[in-house]
Design a protein around this motif. Sequence first.
Motif: not given
Length: 56
Positions: A13-15, A20-22
């Motif tokens: 999901s976008n959230k 995960l990117q952070k």
Amino acid sequence: MGFIKFTKGTSLSNKDRKALQKLLTDEKKKLQSALKDVDASLSMLGGSKKKAKKKK
């Protein structure tokens, strides 16, 4: 950091993707700073070896 394995067809999901990117960005920063410390240590060791050879 734990290892995260994604199988084919897995979607986030976008959230989750942003979280995960952070997390990965933070880990990358930690590793880069640790790498700078290692490089500095290696350069100091390399410099001391060169000086020791010149003294002989």
